[in-house]
Design a protein around this motif. Structure first.
Motif, mmCIF file in Angstrom:
data_model
loop_
_atom_site.group_PDB
_atom_site.id
_atom_site.type_symbol
_atom_site.label_atom_id
_atom_site.label_comp_id
_atom_site.label_asym_id
_atom_site.label_seq_id
_atom_site.Cartn_x
_atom_site.Cartn_y
_atom_site.Cartn_z
ATOM 1 N N GLY A 110 0.798 -1.210 0.000
ATOM 2 C CA GLY A 110 0.000 0.000 0.000
ATOM 3 C C GLY A 110 0.834 1.264 0.000
ATOM 4 N N TYR A 111 0.209 2.340 -0.438
ATOM 5 C CA TYR A 111 0.823 3.661 -0.398
ATOM 6 C C TYR A 111 -0.280 4.690 -0.210
ATOM 7 C CZ TYR A 111 -0.896 4.482 -5.151
ATOM 8 O OH TYR A 111 -1.701 4.654 -6.239
ATOM 9 N N ARG A 112 0.095 5.860 0.257
ATOM 10 C CA ARG A 112 -0.864 6.955 0.360
ATOM 11 C C ARG A 112 -0.138 8.280 0.214
ATOM 12 N NH1 ARG A 112 -2.686 6.641 6.757
ATOM 13 N NH2 ARG A 112 -0.761 7.471 7.678
ATOM 14 N N VAL A 113 -0.870 9.236 -0.339
ATOM 15 C CA VAL A 113 -0.341 10.577 -0.578
ATOM 16 C C VAL A 113 -0.999 11.525 0.414
ATOM 17 C CG1 VAL A 113 0.007 12.405 -2.286
ATOM 18 C CG2 VAL A 113 -0.083 10.018 -3.017
ATOM 19 N N THR A 114 -0.193 12.373 1.032
ATOM 20 C CA THR A 114 -0.708 13.311 2.033
ATOM 21 C C THR A 114 -0.512 14.740 1.552
ATOM 22 O OG1 THR A 114 1.417 13.372 3.216
ATOM 23 C CG2 THR A 114 -0.187 11.703 3.899
ATOM 24 N N LEU A 115 -1.466 15.597 1.897
ATOM 25 C CA LEU A 115 -1.375 17.038 1.661
ATOM 26 C C LEU A 115 -1.425 17.734 3.011
ATOM 27 C CD1 LEU A 115 -3.731 17.634 -1.404
ATOM 28 C CD2 LEU A 115 -1.250 17.556 -1.380
ATOM 29 N N ASN A 116 -0.356 18.438 3.327
ATOM 30 C CA ASN A 116 -0.252 19.125 4.616
ATOM 31 C C ASN A 116 -0.502 18.164 5.782
ATOM 32 O OD1 ASN A 116 0.222 21.669 3.385
ATOM 33 N ND2 ASN A 116 -1.980 21.878 3.010
ATOM 34 N N GLY A 117 0.029 16.947 5.645
ATOM 35 C CA GLY A 117 -0.062 15.954 6.701
ATOM 36 C C GLY A 117 -1.348 15.170 6.744
ATOM 37 N N VAL A 118 -2.310 15.454 5.866
ATOM 38 C CA VAL A 118 -3.609 14.776 5.863
ATOM 39 C C VAL A 118 -3.672 13.857 4.650
ATOM 40 C CG1 VAL A 118 -6.104 15.077 5.806
ATOM 41 C CG2 VAL A 118 -4.670 16.738 7.013
ATOM 42 N N PRO A 119 -4.029 12.553 4.821
ATOM 43 C CA PRO A 119 -4.128 11.659 3.669
ATOM 44 C C PRO A 119 -5.146 12.171 2.653
ATOM 45 C CG PRO A 119 -4.128 10.396 5.714
ATOM 46 C CD PRO A 119 -4.263 11.838 6.100
ATOM 47 N N ALA A 120 -4.719 12.252 1.384
ATOM 48 C CA ALA A 120 -5.585 12.735 0.311
ATOM 49 C C ALA A 120 -5.871 11.665 -0.722
ATOM 50 C CB ALA A 120 -4.954 13.949 -0.379
ATOM 51 N N ALA A 121 -5.033 10.631 -0.821
ATOM 52 C CA ALA A 121 -5.243 9.559 -1.794
ATOM 53 C C ALA A 121 -4.469 8.343 -1.307
ATOM 54 C CB ALA A 121 -4.796 9.975 -3.186
ATOM 55 N N ARG A 122 -4.967 7.187 -1.670
ATOM 56 C CA ARG A 122 -4.294 5.950 -1.291
ATOM 57 C C ARG A 122 -4.504 4.921 -2.389
ATOM 58 N NH1 ARG A 122 -4.975 4.332 3.685
ATOM 59 N NH2 ARG A 122 -5.723 6.340 4.453
ATOM 60 N N GLY A 123 -3.671 3.907 -2.399
ATOM 61 C CA GLY A 123 -3.781 2.848 -3.391
ATOM 62 C C GLY A 123 -2.942 1.656 -2.990
ATOM 63 N N GLU A 124 -3.022 0.620 -3.812
ATOM 64 C CA GLU A 124 -2.275 -0.607 -3.554
ATOM 65 C C GLU A 124 -1.765 -1.138 -4.893
ATOM 66 O OE1 GLU A 124 -3.043 -5.045 -1.654
ATOM 67 O OE2 GLU A 124 -4.148 -3.319 -0.879
#
Length: 698
Positions: A412-426
């Motif tokens: 898994g991975y996830r992208v954060t904006l200003n410390g808040v998760p904004a997108a995730r995937g596997e």
């Protein structure tokens, strides 16, 4: 001799080399050549064949020798023209002896086969069988299959290039170069499929020419020159065999060159180096072969000295390879821990970690994708995404800070904006993702999933299935491209959250270099930096780039004295950027298709907006549901028709309808009447809200 070479080079530079060669071929077919000229041309033919086969061996990639099909055709024509010329000389002057057609043909007839025409016939037919049945037939089959699969995979490769370009992994120039290379590859293998037929026809022609020369020589020798049958047979058959061998050996070399170039892989590399590295690079395989050969050398009755000697040589080679491999292994010693002082230091502001504007967290199985030491390419892909988005949107995208997170799943991975998760995937780091673009011609075995960026159906497949999937119409991308594309789409959707005061100040400073008075009148005379920031964020939130800073600044400076409202200023800027906005929706110059609101419904929405003011639209729930469903159905019809879905309304309603409908109706663009260029023809394709307006006013 030097002047002749200079003349040849001048002819080649002026583009006259090929026409002169074709004229020379016609001359050889029509006019009789002296034996000395035949010797020169036959020697040149052998040298040309050697140069061609060496070029196929040392070319890093097949496309580096893209002129090979043309060279093969010219070499084949040269050889056939020489056969015609030598046949004329043999049949006209063969009664004078075996040197009638030159020393080259005599040498091949006398020295190579020992003057025995029976041996010569056997050697010739063996060469023909090797050339025609083994090399030519195999090369023709490989050429046919390579051409078919290359042409079938062409649409998938083009779509993969477009996907890499859209995700920012490559630039426009790189995409153009890859498209040209893909097209050149298809043309090359298609030409090779046809060129292999030249080689096959040449082998057949060699057999027919042999029989014709033998029969014609016997008839001419016995009837015309009154030679005894035995003398005529010896003379003419030896000349024919010499002629056939001197032509068949270059033919075999060119057939081998054809087989080599069509069996080469597309990866760059020297064939000789690859063979040595891949065939003779394993110490274990050579050691096992040495043991087996040595064991055969101990069997009574076998040539013990030969087998034992070869087994010992192989064993020595295996020992050398193993020793070399052990020397290349570098032991990495752990670093000595730095002794820390027992005295705790005072806290400072450097100890307070700041939130990253953009961050990415990966599971432990995805670490090789971001570790350059392990060949990870994801970091380079993310740089490409930032570069492309910065060029498109008009401001510098902040860097992406990557770290591992054991709390995530291994894939898994996830992208954060200003410390808040904004997108995730596997993703699966050891597989490729085959995306269904809408129309495919078969199914694939693998793990079914959805593309994390756009939600399209996809399948995780093994790397060996890549070419097959592209042939079926799938767009196949590697795991790093999947993550980079998802990151690109997420950054594009949240670009307005990434733009800050410092970024706007940088944009204004750059604009001030060429237009200092414009920036001076804008900030702080007309508007504050915060209002300008808010306007630009509004533009980015609706996917409008801010590259045209001069138009934006001029519009804000003109309207800043009358209004400080970011919504009103955004509407004014959008009207000034109308041509740019419409061009971003569709670059076609045909009529712009529009979805309009019923006048009655628009009046209802206007009254609701006036009643609620800045609080937004106050719509009755059933009316809102029917309006949303109507907009969604109209957008789907436009998508099926291959046209953009554009809803047009008044400037007052536009921001509220855009904020409400765009997240729920995919691909919908909301424009104001003032945002449609005056010179752009329009066409109303649907009207929303006639029944809803009647129900609301009832």
């Amino acid at each position: 001799m030097t002047s002749t070479l200079k003349s040849m080079l001048i002819f080649a530079r002026n583009g006259l080399g090929t026409p002169i060669l074709l004229i020379a071929l016609l001359v050889m077919i029509v006019l009789p050549l002296p034996p000395l000229a035949l010797d020169i041309f036959f020697t040149f033919n052998i040298a040309l064949a050697l140069v061609v086969i060496l070029m196929t061996i040392y070319s890093p990639r097949p496309l580096e020798f893209s002129v090979f099909p043309t060279v093969l055709l010219l070499a084949t024509l040269l050889r056939l023209a020489l056969n015609v010329a030598s046949t004329r000389v043999v049949l006209m002057n063969g009664q004078t002896g075996t040197d009638a057609a030159g020393q080259v043909i005599e040498a091949f007839g006398e020295f190579v086969v020992g003057g025995n025409y029976a041996v010569g016939l056997v050697v010739f037919f063996i060469l023909v069988i090797i050339n025609f049945v083994v090399v030519t037939k195999g090369a023709g089959r490989v050429s046919e299959v390579s051409a078919r699969f290359t042409l079938d995979a062409l649409p998938g490769k083009q779509m993969a290039i477009d996907a890499d370009l859209n995700s920012g992994l490559i630039t426009q120039d790189e995409a153009r170069a890859r498209r040209l290379e893909t097209s050149a590859e298809a043309d090359f293998y298609g030409s090779m499929d046809g060129a292999s037929k030249f080689v096959r026809g040449d082998a057949i022609a060699g057999i027919l020419i042999l029989f014709i020369n033998i029969i014609g020589g016997l008839v001419i020798g016995t009837v015309t020159h009154d030679m005894p049958l035995a003398d005529a047979a010896r003379t003419y058959i030896l000349l024919t065999i010499g002629d056939g061998l001197v032509a068949q050996i270059p033919s075999l070399l060119l057939s081998t060159a054809t087989a080599i170039i069509v069996t080469r892989v597309s990866a760059a590399g020297d064939m000789g180096t690859d063979i040595v590295r891949q065939v003779f690079g394993s110490a274990r395989a050579i050691a096992i072969a040495a043991v087996i050969i040595g064991a055969l050398g101990l069997v009574p009755g076998m040539p013990n000295l030969v087998f034992l000697g070869l087994g010992g040589a192989l064993g020595f080679a295996a020992w050398i390879l193993n020793k070399r491999a052990m020397q290349t292994e570098v032991e990495v010693l752990p670093e000595e821990p730095v002794a820390e002082s027992n005295t705790p230091r005072e806290l400072a502001w450097d100890d307070v970690s700041q939130v990253d504007p953009v961050g990415m967290e990966v599971g432990y199985r995805l670490i090789p994708l971001v570790d350059r030491a392990q060949g990870g390419i994801l970091l380079e892909r993310m740089k490409g995404v930032r570069r492309k988005l910065s060029e498109e949107l008009g401001f510098l995208i902040p860097p992406v800070h990557v770290r591992d997170n054991l709390d995530l799943g291994p894939n898994g991975y996830r992208v954060t904006l200003n410390g808040v998760p904004a997108a995730r995937g596997e993703i699966h780091a050891d597989r490729h993702l085959a995306i269904n673009p809408g129309q495919v011609y078969g199914t694939l075995e693998g793990v079914e999933t959805k593309d994390p960026a756009f939600g399209l159906p996809a399948v995780w497949i093994n790397a060996e299935q890549r070419d097959h999937a592209q042939t079926l119409g799938y767009t196949v991308v590697d795991p790093a491209t999947v993550v980079a594309t998802h990151l690109s789409q997420m950054l594009r959707d949240h670009a307005h959250e990434l733009l800050g005061h410092d970024d706007v100040q940088q944009l204004l400073d750059r604009l001030a270099r060429n237009h200092p008075k414009l920036v001076e009148n804008l900030v702080p005379k007309s508007l504050s930096l915060g209002v300008v920031l808010r306007v630009m964020q509004n533009l980015l939130s609706e996917q409008i780039p801010i590259r045209d800073m001069r138009t934006i600044a001029e519009t804000l400076a003109d309207h800043g004295a009358r209004s400080q409202d970011p919504v009103a200023l955004t509407a004014a800027v959008r009207a000034a950027l109308s041509r740019f906005i419409v061009q971003g929706i569709t670059d076609s110059y045909e009529d712009l298709p529009l979805i309009a609101l019923d006048p009655g419904l628009e009046q209802v929405l206007q009254r609701s907006l006036q009643a609620t003011g800045s609080a937004g639209l106050g719509i009755e729930p059933r009316l809102a549901e029917r309006l949303q469903r109507g907009a969604s159905e109209a957008a789907q019809r436009q998508e099926i028709a291959g046209e953009p879905a554009v809803l047009v309304t008044s400037a007052e309603l536009r921001p509220w309808l855009a904020r409400w409908l765009r997240p729920m109706v995919r691909g919908l663009h909301v424009l104001a009447y003032t945002e449609i260029p005056d010179n752009r023809p329009v066409r109303v394709v649907a009207t929303l809200g006639a029944a809803e307006a009647q129900a609301a006013t009832a």
